[in-house]
Design a protein around this motif. Structure first.
Motif, PDB file in Angstrom:
ATOM      1  N   PRO A  83       0.845  -1.195   0.000  1.00 44.37           N
ATOM      2  CA  PRO A  83       0.000   0.000   0.000  1.00 44.37           C
ATOM      3  C   PRO A  83       0.883   1.248   0.000  1.00 44.37           C
ATOM      4  O   PRO A  83       1.844   1.337   0.769  1.00 44.37           O
ATOM      5  N   ILE A  84       0.598   2.203  -0.883  1.00 42.10           N
ATOM      6  CA  ILE A  84       1.421   3.413  -0.970  1.00 42.10           C
ATOM      7  C   ILE A  84       0.551   4.655  -0.908  1.00 42.10           C
ATOM      8  O   ILE A  84      -0.654   4.610  -1.165  1.00 42.10           O
ATOM      9  N   ARG A  85       1.203   5.747  -0.532  1.00 44.82           N
ATOM     10  CA  ARG A  85       0.602   7.087  -0.549  1.00 44.82           C
ATOM     11  C   ARG A  85       1.372   7.913  -1.558  1.00 44.82           C
ATOM     12  O   ARG A  85       2.598   7.899  -1.556  1.00 44.82           O
ATOM     13  N   ILE A  86       0.657   8.635  -2.383  1.00 45.57           N
ATOM     14  CA  ILE A  86       1.284   9.619  -3.250  1.00 45.57           C
ATOM     15  C   ILE A  86       1.124  10.937  -2.509  1.00 45.57           C
ATOM     16  O   ILE A  86       0.011  11.327  -2.144  1.00 45.57           O
ATOM     17  N   VAL A  87       2.248  11.620  -2.229  1.00 45.72           N
ATOM     18  CA  VAL A  87       2.222  12.826  -1.410  1.00 45.72           C
ATOM     19  C   VAL A  87       2.857  13.990  -2.151  1.00 45.72           C
ATOM     20  O   VAL A  87       3.717  13.805  -3.009  1.00 45.72           O
ATOM     21  N   ASN A  88       2.410  15.185  -1.795  1.00 39.24           N
ATOM     22  CA  ASN A  88       3.002  16.408  -2.327  1.00 39.24           C
ATOM     23  C   ASN A  88       4.037  16.867  -1.298  1.00 39.24           C
ATOM     24  O   ASN A  88       3.700  17.432  -0.260  1.00 39.24           O
ATOM     25  N   ILE A  89       5.288  16.597  -1.572  1.00 40.70           N
ATOM     26  CA  ILE A  89       6.381  16.924  -0.645  1.00 40.70           C
ATOM     27  C   ILE A  89       6.489  18.436  -0.474  1.00 40.70           C
ATOM     28  O   ILE A  89       6.763  18.928   0.620  1.00 40.70           O
ATOM     29  N   THR A  90       6.250  19.170  -1.548  1.00 38.78           N
ATOM     30  CA  THR A  90       6.330  20.628  -1.500  1.00 38.78           C
ATOM     31  C   THR A  90       5.355  21.196  -0.478  1.00 38.78           C
ATOM     32  O   THR A  90       5.625  22.214   0.150  1.00 38.78           O
ATOM     33  N   ARG A  91       4.248  20.531  -0.291  1.00 42.11           N
ATOM     34  CA  ARG A  91       3.220  20.992   0.651  1.00 42.11           C
ATOM     35  C   ARG A  91       3.215  20.168   1.932  1.00 42.11           C
ATOM     36  O   ARG A  91       2.159  19.883   2.494  1.00 42.11           O
ATOM     37  N   GLY A  92       4.394  19.760   2.394  1.00 43.21           N
ATOM     38  CA  GLY A  92       4.516  19.075   3.689  1.00 43.21           C
ATOM     39  C   GLY A  92       3.953  17.669   3.701  1.00 43.21           C
ATOM     40  O   GLY A  92       3.407  17.231   4.701  1.00 43.21           O
ATOM     41  N   ALA A  93       4.086  16.938   2.614  1.00 44.15           N
ATOM     42  CA  ALA A  93       3.624  15.552   2.486  1.00 44.15           C
ATOM     43  C   ALA A  93       2.101  15.449   2.521  1.00 44.15           C
ATOM     44  O   ALA A  93       1.542  14.490   3.023  1.00 44.15           O
ATOM     45  N   GLU A  94       1.439  16.431   1.939  1.00 46.28           N
ATOM     46  CA  GLU A  94      -0.022  16.394   1.822  1.00 46.28           C
ATOM     47  C   GLU A  94      -0.406  15.204   0.938  1.00 46.28           C
ATOM     48  O   GLU A  94       0.149  15.005  -0.138  1.00 46.28           O
ATOM     49  N   ASP A  95      -1.363  14.383   1.421  1.00 51.93           N
ATOM     50  CA  ASP A  95      -1.805  13.224   0.639  1.00 51.93           C
ATOM     51  C   ASP A  95      -2.498  13.672  -0.639  1.00 51.93           C
ATOM     52  O   ASP A  95      -3.373  14.536  -0.615  1.00 51.93           O
ATOM     53  N   ILE A  96      -2.096  13.080  -1.754  1.00 50.52           N
ATOM     54  CA  ILE A  96      -2.721  13.341  -3.044  1.00 50.52           C
ATOM     55  C   ILE A  96      -3.589  12.147  -3.433  1.00 50.52           C
ATOM     56  O   ILE A  96      -4.690  12.299  -3.920  1.00 50.52           O
ATOM     57  N   ALA A  97      -3.044  10.938  -3.224  1.00 47.39           N
ATOM     58  CA  ALA A  97      -3.765   9.718  -3.573  1.00 47.39           C
ATOM     59  C   ALA A  97      -3.210   8.564  -2.753  1.00 47.39           C
ATOM     60  O   ALA A  97      -2.084   8.620  -2.264  1.00 47.39           O
ATOM     61  N   THR A  98      -4.019   7.526  -2.602  1.00 50.13           N
ATOM     62  CA  THR A  98      -3.560   6.277  -1.984  1.00 50.13           C
ATOM     63  C   THR A  98      -3.957   5.148  -2.917  1.00 50.13           C
ATOM     64  O   THR A  98      -5.004   5.196  -3.567  1.00 50.13           O
ATOM     65  N   THR A  99      -3.102   4.142  -2.989  1.00 52.03           N
ATOM     66  CA  THR A  99      -3.373   2.993  -3.845  1.00 52.03           C
ATOM     67  C   THR A  99      -2.526   1.824  -3.357  1.00 52.03           C
ATOM     68  O   THR A  99      -1.694   1.983  -2.459  1.00 52.03           O
ATOM     69  N   THR A 100      -2.750   0.688  -3.951  1.00 49.59           N
ATOM     70  CA  THR A 100      -1.950  -0.501  -3.672  1.00 49.59           C
ATOM     71  C   THR A 100      -1.311  -0.932  -4.986  1.00 49.59           C
ATOM     72  O   THR A 100      -1.968  -0.946  -6.027  1.00 49.59           O
ATOM     73  N   ILE A 101      -0.038  -1.292  -4.919  1.00 47.42           N
ATOM     74  CA  ILE A 101       0.668  -1.731  -6.122  1.00 47.42           C
ATOM     75  C   ILE A 101       0.077  -3.071  -6.558  1.00 47.42           C
ATOM     76  O   ILE A 101      -0.122  -3.974  -5.747  1.00 47.42           O
ATOM     77  N   GLY A 102      -0.218  -3.176  -7.836  1.00 47.68           N
ATOM     78  CA  GLY A 102      -0.880  -4.367  -8.376  1.00 47.68           C
ATOM     79  C   GLY A 102       0.014  -5.589  -8.411  1.00 47.68           C
ATOM     80  O   GLY A 102       1.223  -5.512  -8.181  1.00 47.68           O
ATOM     81  N   PRO A 103      -0.593  -6.745  -8.708  1.00 52.19           N
ATOM     82  CA  PRO A 103       0.164  -8.000  -8.759  1.00 52.19           C
ATOM     83  C   PRO A 103       1.255  -7.998  -9.834  1.00 52.19           C
ATOM     84  O   PRO A 103       2.220  -8.760  -9.746  1.00 52.19           O
ATOM     85  N   ASP A 104       1.108  -7.101 -10.838  1.00 55.00           N
ATOM     86  CA  ASP A 104       2.124  -7.004 -11.878  1.00 55.00           C
ATOM     87  C   ASP A 104       3.273  -6.067 -11.492  1.00 55.00           C
ATOM     88  O   ASP A 104       4.193  -5.829 -12.268  1.00 55.00           O
ATOM     89  N   GLY A 105       3.207  -5.485 -10.255  1.00 54.90           N
ATOM     90  CA  GLY A 105       4.261  -4.584  -9.790  1.00 54.90           C
ATOM     91  C   GLY A 105       4.104  -3.164 -10.294  1.00 54.90           C
ATOM     92  O   GLY A 105       5.040  -2.375 -10.216  1.00 54.90           O
ATOM     93  N   ARG A 106       2.923  -2.795 -10.787  1.00 53.35           N
ATOM     94  CA  ARG A 106       2.679  -1.450 -11.328  1.00 53.35           C
ATOM     95  C   ARG A 106       1.577  -0.765 -10.529  1.00 53.35           C
ATOM     96  O   ARG A 106       0.715  -1.418  -9.938  1.00 53.35           O
ATOM     97  N   PHE A 107       1.617   0.565 -10.517  1.00 54.01           N
ATOM     98  CA  PHE A 107       0.534   1.346  -9.909  1.00 54.01           C
ATOM     99  C   PHE A 107       0.175   2.503 -10.815  1.00 54.01           C
ATOM    100  O   PHE A 107       0.955   2.927 -11.663  1.00 54.01           O
ATOM    101  N   ARG A 108      -1.047   3.005 -10.602  1.00 53.38           N
ATOM    102  CA  ARG A 108      -1.545   4.156 -11.345  1.00 53.38           C
ATOM    103  C   ARG A 108      -2.479   4.893 -10.401  1.00 53.38           C
ATOM    104  O   ARG A 108      -3.337   4.284  -9.753  1.00 53.38           O
ATOM    105  N   ALA A 109      -2.316   6.231 -10.323  1.00 52.98           N
ATOM    106  CA  ALA A 109      -3.175   7.029  -9.444  1.00 52.98           C
ATOM    107  C   ALA A 109      -3.492   8.357 -10.115  1.00 52.98           C
ATOM    108  O   ALA A 109      -2.671   8.907 -10.847  1.00 52.98           O
ATOM    109  N   THR A 110      -4.689   8.847  -9.834  1.00 56.38           N
ATOM    110  CA  THR A 110      -5.118  10.137 -10.371  1.00 56.38           C
ATOM    111  C   THR A 110      -4.678  11.244  -9.421  1.00 56.38           C
ATOM    112  O   THR A 110      -4.927  11.164  -8.211  1.00 56.38           O
TER     113      THR A 110
END
Length: 160
Positions: A83-110
Motif C-alpha cells: 500500500p502506498i501514498r502519493i504525497v506532495n512533498i512541496t506541501r509538507g507531504a499532503e496526501d494526493i492519492a492512496t493505492t496498492t501496487i498491483g500484482p504485476d508490480g505497477r501502480f496508477r493514481a489520479t
C-alpha cells in the motif's frame, strides 16, 4: 604628580607580589632509571562501540516520468501488494492519492487538480494494517530519502 606616584607604587607592589609568589620550587623526585614504573591496569577500559547494524534494504520503487499537472496521472512500479501514498512533498507531504501496487508490480493514481507545476511529489508507505508488510521493512532502500518532518520517501519527481 600624585597620581603618577600612586600608579608607580601600585605597579611596584604588584611586581613584588608576583616575584614572591614565584619563589623557589622543590623539584619532583627522580625515579631510578633501572626500575620500571608500575602502572595499574585501567579497571574501566573504554570498549570500542559495536558497529551499528545496517538497516534492511527495502525494495526499489520508481515513478514513470514525466509527470505533468495537465496529465493528472502518476504511474510507476514497486513490489506487488504494497500500500502506498502519493504525497506532495512541496506541501509538507499532503496526501494526493492512496493505492496498492498491483500484482504485476505497477501502480496508477489520479492526481488531477491536486498538484501544480513545480511541485515535488513522491511515494511513501501507506497503511500496512492487515497486510504482510511491516513499516520496519521500508526504512532504507535504493533511492529512499529520509526527509525531515516528512518521513521516508521511496521515489520522487518534479511535476512539469
Amino acid at each position: 604628580m600624585v597620581h603618577v606616584m600612586e600608579r608607580f607604587l601600585i605597579a611596584l607592589t604588584l611586581c613584588l607580589v608576583f616575584l614572591t609568589s614565584c619563589g623557589p620550587q622543590t623539584a619532583a623526585p627522580v625515579s631510578s632509571p633501572t626500575v620500571a614504573p608500575q602502572t595499574a591496569q585501567n579497571p574501566y577500559p573504554y570498549p570500542y562501540p559495536a558497529p551499528m547494524p545496517e538497516p534492511p534494504q527495502g525494495p526499489p520503487f520508481t515513478i514513470d516520468g514525466p509527470v505533468t499537472a495537465a496529465g493528472g496521472v502518476i504511474t510507476g512500479s514497486g513490489p506487488a501488494g504494497v500500500p502506498i501514498r502519493i504525497v506532495n512533498i512541496t506541501r509538507g507531504a499532503e496526501d494526493i492519492a492512496t493505492t496498492t501496487i498491483g500484482p504485476d508490480g505497477r501502480f496508477r493514481a489520479t492526481i488531477a487538480g491536486r498538484v501544480s507545476p513545480g511541485d515535488r511529489i513522491g511515494i511513501m508507505l501507506g497503511d500496512t494494517r492487515g497486510t504482510q508488510f511491516k513499516r520496519e521493512d521500508f526504512l532504507s532502500g535504493p533511492g529512499y530519502q529520509d526527509i525531515p518532518f516528512i518521513g521516508v520517501v521511496f521515489a520522487s519527481i518534479l511535476v512539469e
